[in-house]
Design a protein around this motif. Structure first.
Motif, PDB file in Angstrom:
ATOM      1  N   LYS A   1     -31.869  68.016  53.160  1.00  0.00           N
ATOM      2  CA  LYS A   1     -32.636  66.996  52.434  1.00  0.00           C
ATOM      3  C   LYS A   1     -34.113  67.375  52.468  1.00  0.00           C
ATOM      4  O   LYS A   1     -34.601  67.869  53.506  1.00  0.00           O
ATOM      5  N   VAL A   2     -34.821  67.162  51.379  1.00  0.00           N
ATOM      6  CA  VAL A   2     -36.267  67.399  51.379  1.00  0.00           C
ATOM      7  C   VAL A   2     -36.953  66.242  52.103  1.00  0.00           C
ATOM      8  O   VAL A   2     -36.862  65.083  51.680  1.00  0.00           O
ATOM      9  N   LEU A   3     -37.608  66.579  53.208  1.00  0.00           N
ATOM     10  CA  LEU A   3     -38.251  65.577  54.054  1.00  0.00           C
ATOM     11  C   LEU A   3     -39.760  65.546  53.794  1.00  0.00           C
ATOM     12  O   LEU A   3     -40.328  66.453  53.166  1.00  0.00           O
ATOM     13  N   PHE A   4     -40.381  64.503  54.314  1.00  0.00           N
ATOM     14  CA  PHE A   4     -41.832  64.333  54.174  1.00  0.00           C
ATOM     15  C   PHE A   4     -42.594  65.584  54.602  1.00  0.00           C
ATOM     16  O   PHE A   4     -43.535  66.010  53.926  1.00  0.00           O
ATOM     17  N   LYS A   5     -42.180  66.172  55.725  1.00  0.00           N
ATOM     18  CA  LYS A   5     -42.896  67.337  56.270  1.00  0.00           C
ATOM     19  C   LYS A   5     -42.891  68.540  55.343  1.00  0.00           C
ATOM     20  O   LYS A   5     -43.714  69.437  55.496  1.00  0.00           O
TER      21      LYS A   5
ATOM     22  N   ARG B   1     -31.722  66.090  47.663  1.00  0.00           N
ATOM     23  CA  ARG B   1     -30.696  66.634  48.562  1.00  0.00           C
ATOM     24  C   ARG B   1     -30.296  68.015  48.051  1.00  0.00           C
ATOM     25  O   ARG B   1     -29.547  68.142  47.107  1.00  0.00           O
TER      26      ARG B   1
ATOM     27  N   CYS C   1     -43.356  68.483  52.115  1.00  0.00           N
ATOM     28  CA  CYS C   1     -44.025  68.229  50.823  1.00  0.00           C
ATOM     29  C   CYS C   1     -45.540  68.326  50.909  1.00  0.00           C
ATOM     30  O   CYS C   1     -46.157  68.017  51.930  1.00  0.00           O
TER      31      CYS C   1
ATOM     32  N   ASP D   1     -33.481  78.791  58.508  1.00  0.00           N
ATOM     33  CA  ASP D   1     -32.509  77.860  59.114  1.00  0.00           C
ATOM     34  C   ASP D   1     -31.109  78.092  58.552  1.00  0.00           C
ATOM     35  O   ASP D   1     -30.114  78.000  59.289  1.00  0.00           O
TER      36      ASP D   1
ATOM     37  N   HIS E   1     -39.614  65.083  47.308  1.00  0.00           N
ATOM     38  CA  HIS E   1     -39.263  64.342  48.526  1.00  0.00           C
ATOM     39  C   HIS E   1     -37.999  63.506  48.269  1.00  0.00           C
ATOM     40  O   HIS E   1     -37.942  62.759  47.308  1.00  0.00           O
ATOM     41  N   GLY E   2     -37.031  63.664  49.150  1.00  0.00           N
ATOM     42  CA  GLY E   2     -35.794  62.913  49.029  1.00  0.00           C
ATOM     43  C   GLY E   2     -34.671  63.683  48.341  1.00  0.00           C
ATOM     44  O   GLY E   2     -33.509  63.294  48.457  1.00  0.00           O
TER      45      GLY E   2
ATOM     46  N   ARG F   1     -42.520  76.300  53.217  1.00  0.00           N
ATOM     47  CA  ARG F   1     -41.452  75.531  53.873  1.00  0.00           C
ATOM     48  C   ARG F   1     -40.069  75.997  53.417  1.00  0.00           C
ATOM     49  O   ARG F   1     -39.086  75.856  54.160  1.00  0.00           O
TER      50      ARG F   1
ATOM     51  N   GLU G   1     -38.807  78.531  55.777  1.00  0.00           N
ATOM     52  CA  GLU G   1     -38.209  77.953  56.989  1.00  0.00           C
ATOM     53  C   GLU G   1     -36.780  77.498  56.698  1.00  0.00           C
ATOM     54  O   GLU G   1     -35.881  77.698  57.518  1.00  0.00           O
TER      55      GLU G   1
END
Lengths: 135, 135, 135, 135
Positions: free
Chosen positions: D8-12, D72, D14, D31, D69-70, D24, D27
């Motif tokens: 999921k695209v998280l706040f961190k 998937r 963006c 992962d 953000h948000g 990002r 990363e």
């Protein structure tokens, strides 16, 4: 002459193998491009981003040798190709005269609506000049 | 019952000493709070942030023991204090039953103008319930 | 006199709200401490870490005002308490004369076996001097 | 069948434009490869790295559409080429059925002395099988 951006390898950049974690190189590349817009183009990102953006459309990187904590890198940014809507650049990262990585990336301009657009004059004029002088 | 957020320690989290680089813990803490708003409050950050924000006003962390690559952490989020404009929470990170860190932080709500405001009902109702049931 | 570490707020530091994502402040804090060991203590982290480490035992931060892309911060590192095995320091981040955050953290020394130990002389001598002169 | 890694695209992740900051993505790619070694190869990075490493020799990425953000995402890892000393893989990141980026990268094996070496059997056997079945 390429634009030179110095970057010491700090603790935060390094992984358990004691070398730069490669996603951190992409932060360095982004910082170098941000410095280039600030120092050479004269339009800092914090100004440019009020009205548009310069997303990276593609990037490829070859990692030649690992970089270690404390290494003093210099990222050398050179133009590859300049068009009305894009700018392709190469960054060679050196530690003394040893190459660590070479990246090739293409930036495009997007307007406030998020769509691709021509470079504004304030950017295209110095970008063209840098490309002509340096190529 | 605290809200539980599992987080395996990945390569990207670790420093040259082979343990979690502590600024990475603050990303984990932020991810845990984001998961809490998604799973417990029912207002995901990507929705909440359209109209406001939940900046962290202060945070303090004690690091009890280092965490190593591969460790399976669970972050346990518990309420400490709930008010009309703020929410103080504790996160205890455990690996099996060994405590790795404990954080204490206060979130505040800001409206679309960036100023402190009361929690909207959609947030305050489940936040209050979580605080009452869990405290 | 505190140790001053300048840090412009770059694109990479900022979140969708256009302000510094607070975990990025902890990277700045770590960079500031790394600069302090390099410039003031005379033992750069890349040397220190061959034989030991300086993990952060605890940290607390108050965020006074948000920082925006392009802001020119100065982190001011001052001593709070120096002991045989630890060093507590404060960092005040200013933009012009507006305070953005204040952190208080304690570093401890660990030897090559990962256990707490007294500061080696090469570190304790300049650390004590900085603490006495600056306090 | 590619190996699927949900993210999921998280706040961190963006940036101030509200879309994923492209470093990002690297990363996420790391992962995903770490998850692949854990789930498919059966040699988690935390075990593999005791005796060697799998540095990335080169990587190229095309960014097709921004991610918000948000969103998937699912990263789909497929083999491209397997040799005695390297493994080239493609990752296609999809949000529902819209492609967001495609990466192509080559991993090499290095032994405990940091030099290129043949894959150990424990890795080459499942890596070869994945390559043959999936290609």
């Amino acid at each position: 002459m390429p634009y030179e951006y110095p970057q010491k390898v700090l603790f935060k950049h390094c992984d358990p193998a004691g070398i730069v974690f490669y996603p951190r190189y992409f932060e360095m590349i982004n910082d170098c491009v941000e410095g280039f817009f600030d120092d050479v183009i004269g339009v800092p990102f914090e100004v440019l981003l009020r009205e548009g953006g310069v997303p990276t459309a593609d990037i490829s990187v070859k990692f030649h040798k690992p970089s270690f904590h404390g290494d003093r890198l210099v990222l050398n940014l050179s133009p590859v190709r300049f068009t009305a809507k894009s700018f392709t650049l190469e960054i060679r990262a050196l530690c003394a005269d040893e190459a660590r990585f070479t990246s090739n990336s293409t930036l495009v301009y997007v307007g406030s609506n998020g769509r691709a657009a021509d470079w504004p004059d304030a950017i295209s004029t110095p970008l063209k000049q840098f490309s002509e002088v340096t190529l």
